[in-house]
Design a protein around this motif. Structure first.
Motif, PDB file in Angstrom:
ATOM      1  N   VAL A 355       0.839  -1.210   0.000  1.00 22.64           N
ATOM      2  CA  VAL A 355       0.000   0.000   0.000  1.00 22.64           C
ATOM      3  C   VAL A 355       0.867   1.250   0.000  1.00 22.64           C
ATOM      4  CG1 VAL A 355      -1.694   1.314   1.350  1.00 22.64           C
ATOM      5  CG2 VAL A 355      -1.952  -1.159   1.076  1.00 22.64           C
ATOM      6  N   LEU A 356       1.997   1.185   0.680  1.00 18.78           N
ATOM      7  CA  LEU A 356       2.902   2.339   0.732  1.00 18.78           C
ATOM      8  C   LEU A 356       3.593   2.577  -0.602  1.00 18.78           C
ATOM      9  CD1 LEU A 356       4.545   4.493   2.414  1.00 18.78           C
ATOM     10  CD2 LEU A 356       6.244   2.662   2.709  1.00 18.78           C
ATOM     11  N   GLU A 357       4.089   1.537  -1.223  1.00 21.60           N
ATOM     12  CA  GLU A 357       5.021   1.712  -2.334  1.00 21.60           C
ATOM     13  C   GLU A 357       4.436   1.470  -3.720  1.00 21.60           C
ATOM     14  OE1 GLU A 357       9.273   0.782  -0.144  1.00 21.60           O
ATOM     15  OE2 GLU A 357       8.366  -0.815  -1.343  1.00 21.60           O
ATOM     16  N   GLU A 358       3.381   0.678  -3.815  1.00 19.35           N
ATOM     17  CA  GLU A 358       2.887   0.329  -5.143  1.00 19.35           C
ATOM     18  C   GLU A 358       1.920   1.383  -5.675  1.00 19.35           C
ATOM     19  OE1 GLU A 358       1.137  -3.519  -5.205  1.00 19.35           O
ATOM     20  OE2 GLU A 358       2.997  -4.561  -4.661  1.00 19.35           O
ATOM     21  N   GLU A 359       2.018   1.617  -6.967  1.00 20.09           N
ATOM     22  CA  GLU A 359       1.048   2.467  -7.657  1.00 20.09           C
ATOM     23  C   GLU A 359      -0.079   1.564  -8.158  1.00 20.09           C
ATOM     24  OE1 GLU A 359       0.731   5.640  -8.098  1.00 20.09           O
ATOM     25  OE2 GLU A 359       2.573   6.288  -7.102  1.00 20.09           O
ATOM     26  N   TRP A 360      -1.235   1.709  -7.540  1.00 16.29           N
ATOM     27  CA  TRP A 360      -2.355   0.822  -7.876  1.00 16.29           C
ATOM     28  C   TRP A 360      -3.566   1.646  -8.267  1.00 16.29           C
ATOM     29  CZ3 TRP A 360      -6.704  -0.731  -4.389  1.00 16.29           C
ATOM     30  CH2 TRP A 360      -7.534  -1.684  -4.999  1.00 16.29           C
ATOM     31  N   GLY A 365     -14.759  -2.053 -10.762  1.00 20.24           N
ATOM     32  CA  GLY A 365     -15.531  -2.732  -9.711  1.00 20.24           C
ATOM     33  C   GLY A 365     -14.990  -2.425  -8.331  1.00 20.24           C
ATOM     34  N   ALA A 366     -13.652  -2.460  -8.159  1.00 20.57           N
ATOM     35  CA  ALA A 366     -13.046  -2.162  -6.868  1.00 20.57           C
ATOM     36  C   ALA A 366     -13.265  -0.710  -6.493  1.00 20.57           C
ATOM     37  CB  ALA A 366     -11.556  -2.482  -6.910  1.00 20.57           C
ATOM     38  N   LEU A 367     -13.179   0.185  -7.478  1.00 19.52           N
ATOM     39  CA  LEU A 367     -13.389   1.603  -7.206  1.00 19.52           C
ATOM     40  C   LEU A 367     -14.826   1.867  -6.770  1.00 19.52           C
ATOM     41  CD1 LEU A 367     -12.169   4.419  -7.224  1.00 19.52           C
ATOM     42  CD2 LEU A 367     -12.816   4.629  -9.636  1.00 19.52           C
ATOM     43  N   ALA A 368     -15.783   1.153  -7.362  1.00 20.29           N
ATOM     44  CA  ALA A 368     -17.182   1.319  -6.971  1.00 20.29           C
ATOM     45  C   ALA A 368     -17.408   0.845  -5.546  1.00 20.29           C
ATOM     46  CB  ALA A 368     -18.081   0.550  -7.943  1.00 20.29           C
ATOM     47  N   ARG A 387     -10.672  14.479  -0.677  1.00 21.02           N
ATOM     48  CA  ARG A 387     -10.256  14.775  -2.056  1.00 21.02           C
ATOM     49  C   ARG A 387      -9.651  13.506  -2.633  1.00 21.02           C
ATOM     50  NH1 ARG A 387      -7.009  18.431  -0.961  1.00 21.02           N
ATOM     51  NH2 ARG A 387      -5.024  17.308  -1.119  1.00 21.02           N
ATOM     52  N   ALA A 388     -10.281  13.028  -3.706  1.00 22.74           N
ATOM     53  CA  ALA A 388      -9.819  11.784  -4.329  1.00 22.74           C
ATOM     54  C   ALA A 388      -8.515  12.026  -5.062  1.00 22.74           C
ATOM     55  CB  ALA A 388     -10.878  11.257  -5.293  1.00 22.74           C
ATOM     56  N   GLY A 389      -7.617  11.072  -4.948  1.00 24.87           N
ATOM     57  CA  GLY A 389      -6.360  11.138  -5.662  1.00 24.87           C
ATOM     58  C   GLY A 389      -6.126   9.846  -6.427  1.00 24.87           C
ATOM     59  N   ALA A 390      -4.973   9.720  -7.047  1.00 25.05           N
ATOM     60  CA  ALA A 390      -4.652   8.535  -7.828  1.00 25.05           C
ATOM     61  C   ALA A 390      -4.330   7.359  -6.906  1.00 25.05           C
ATOM     62  CB  ALA A 390      -3.458   8.828  -8.738  1.00 25.05           C
ATOM     63  N   GLY A 398      -7.857  19.923   4.449  1.00 28.74           N
ATOM     64  CA  GLY A 398      -7.562  20.742   5.616  1.00 28.74           C
ATOM     65  C   GLY A 398      -6.888  19.975   6.740  1.00 28.74           C
ATOM     66  N   ALA A 399      -6.460  18.743   6.496  1.00 28.66           N
ATOM     67  CA  ALA A 399      -5.789  17.949   7.532  1.00 28.66           C
ATOM     68  C   ALA A 399      -4.651  17.149   6.891  1.00 28.66           C
ATOM     69  CB  ALA A 399      -6.774  17.004   8.223  1.00 28.66           C
ATOM     70  N   ASP A 400      -3.687  16.791   7.684  1.00 31.31           N
ATOM     71  CA  ASP A 400      -2.547  16.006   7.184  1.00 31.31           C
ATOM     72  C   ASP A 400      -2.815  14.511   7.357  1.00 31.31           C
ATOM     73  OD1 ASP A 400      -1.138  18.271   6.484  1.00 31.31           O
ATOM     74  OD2 ASP A 400      -0.180  18.440   8.455  1.00 31.31           O
ATOM     75  N   THR A 401      -3.988  14.101   6.932  1.00 31.84           N
ATOM     76  CA  THR A 401      -4.363  12.698   7.053  1.00 31.84           C
ATOM     77  C   THR A 401      -4.902  12.196   5.721  1.00 31.84           C
ATOM     78  OG1 THR A 401      -6.512  13.375   7.903  1.00 31.84           O
ATOM     79  CG2 THR A 401      -4.828  12.775   9.518  1.00 31.84           C
ATOM     80  N   GLN A 402      -4.825  10.892   5.558  1.00 31.17           N
ATOM     81  CA  GLN A 402      -5.188  10.295   4.274  1.00 31.17           C
ATOM     82  C   GLN A 402      -5.684   8.868   4.499  1.00 31.17           C
ATOM     83  OE1 GLN A 402      -2.189   8.900   1.163  1.00 31.17           O
ATOM     84  NE2 GLN A 402      -2.791  10.900   0.292  1.00 31.17           N
ATOM     85  N   LEU A 403      -6.568   8.410   3.619  1.00 37.80           N
ATOM     86  CA  LEU A 403      -7.027   7.024   3.592  1.00 37.80           C
ATOM     87  C   LEU A 403      -6.555   6.368   2.301  1.00 37.80           C
ATOM     88  CD1 LEU A 403     -10.704   7.449   4.825  1.00 37.80           C
ATOM     89  CD2 LEU A 403      -8.859   6.329   6.077  1.00 37.80           C
TER      90      LEU A 403
END
Length: 442
Positions: A355-360, A365-368, A387-390, A398-403
């Motif tokens: 999850v840290l290193e791979e570009e996925w 279907g998974a995105l849905a 905010r959706a990213g790649a 507004g926060a330094d957090t991410q999912l």
């Protein structure tokens, strides 16, 4: 001609057509057969008996020491068994002897495998010896109906006296499987002499150039095959249960110290070897604990780690900065990159590192499914602005957090660390739980 082993039921003694074993002491508090072949003998007895009550009486008489000296000769075992009132009965049990052709096949089979002879000399009868004999058409162990009782108490079937004799013989078989072979028709000395003659004859047929046996057509005979797993499993009914596993050590064993006065050979790093040995000991203990855990057999087999993943695993197992520097250099990472990788590994192993290193880029279907998770995770009043990213990443505005959404459908919490994002906790099945683990108001 009688050879006596009086006072030593397992001794070799003087061998002839008959062996006599002194009466054994009472067997209170112990089973009659400890070896698998002794248990097979008792199984043949118990499967043959028509009345279990006679078996129980015979077992009690044997346990109480009512069986006198046991005489063993080809095809027959004999003993005097006394009732509780002192009445003596001569009891015999008959077992069919092997024919000459059967003995020839057995001896030829034993000569082909030196391990069979060595096992018998060690007073052992491994299952593969019995299986190989059966494959050659020779049944060594008795089966249902093979034990024929005779007793002067005039019982028409197995009586307590002949049952007691059979239970006593199981103890003798435990000590010496040659007792069974004598019942089948050949004494120990005769068998060993014949095996020696056949072994010498087989040695003369070997090629002097390479020591291999010549086949019938002058070629080289194939090496004997091992025991098939399915055949060994099929014999489980006559094998004793496996003992419980030994207790698991509380900590890994200590690897050998390489801190000696002698310098290591060129190119050998003693410190690195000690570190790897200690790591191997720790991994071995973890594997053992996992293997003994309930439900282990239903767990998926772990994928083999790549060198890069294993380097991160090694770095996560130590606080030595010198080792971390060497691992970073060996895998082409900057030290800061390795630290981020180690942090991710400690939260979830190879899956967290991916999850840290791979570009996925999630498939549609998974995105849905990910978007559905996000929609259902919060009430409207509590929903954070994302905010959706790649690559399946949603950053909290507004926060330094991410999912981050993993390939396995779990959500991983991340926090900004300077110019990079760092894994900040274990994964969760829903995004709200993952984000809440960061303990940040959004």
């Amino acid at each position: 001609m009688t050879g006596a082993d009086s006072g030593n039921s397992g001794g070799r003694g003087t061998e002839g057509a008959e062996r006599t074993f002194a009466a054994l002491p009472p067997a209170r508090g112990r089973g009659f057969a400890q070896t698998w072949w002794g248990q097979a003998w008792l199984k043949a007895l118990e499967d043959t008996a028509l009345e279990s009550q006679q078996l129980k009486k015979g077992r009690k008489q044997a346990r109480d020491g009512a069986v006198g000296a046991v005489s063993v000769r080809p095809g027959r075992i004999t003993a005097v068994v006394r009732d509780s009132d002192g009445t003596a009965h001569r009891s015999d049990v008959l077992l069919q002897q092997l024919g000459t052709e059967e003995w020839d096949r057995f001896l030829d089979m034993a000569v082909e495998r030196a391990g069979h002879i060595a096992a018998l000399l060690d007073r052992d009868m491994p299952p593969h010896l019995v299986e190989d004999a059966a494959g050659a058409g020779v049944e060594l162990l008795p089966g249902i109906g093979d034990l024929e009782p005779e007793c002067d108490c005039d019982a028409w079937d197995l009586c307590p006296h002949t049952a007691a004799l059979c239970y006593q013989v199981a103890r003798l078989l435990d000590e010496d499987p040659f007792v069974l072979l004598l019942m089948r028709g050949r004494g120990e000395r005769q068998l060993l002499d014949e095996l020696q003659v056949r072994s010498a004859r087989a040695a003369r047929t070997r090629s002097p150039a390479d020591g291999t046996a010549a086949g019938a057509d002058g070629g080289t005979a194939e090496e004997p095959a091992g025991i098939r797993a399915d055949e060994a499993f099929a014999a489980r009914g006559i094998l004793p249960p496996l003992p419980p596993p030994p207790p698991v050590p509380e900590e890994p064993g200590l690897p050998p110290s390489l801190d000696t006065e002698a310098e290591p050979p060129p190119g050998i790093d003693a410190d690195a070897l000690e570190f790897l040995a200690a790591d191997a000991a720790g991994r071995a203990l973890r594997l053992l604990i996992d293997a003994l855990s309930t439900g282990h057999e239903r767990q998926p087999i772990e994928q083999e780690l790549t060198p890069g993943q294993d380097a991160v695993r090694l770095a996560a197992s130590t606080d030595d900065p010198l080792i971390a520097v060497r691992l970073a250099r060996g895998t082409g990472r900057q030290r800061a990159e390795l630290d981020l990788a180690v942090g991710a590994w400690r939260h979830g192993g190879a899956a967290a590192l991916a999850v840290l290193e791979e570009e996925w880029r999630p498939e549609p279907g998974a995105l849905a499914r990910a978007k559905a998770d996000l929609a259902a995770a919060w009430e409207d009043s509590e929903r954070p602005r994302l905010r959706a990213g790649a690559g399946g990443r949603w950053t909290v505005v507004g926060a330094d957090t991410q999912l981050r959404y993993g390939r396995d459908g779990r959500w991983w919490p991340y926090r900004r660390a300077g110019a990079r994002w760092a894994a900040s906790g274990p994964p969760a099945a829903d995004p709200a739980s993952a984000l809440a683990s960061l303990r940040t108001e959004v």
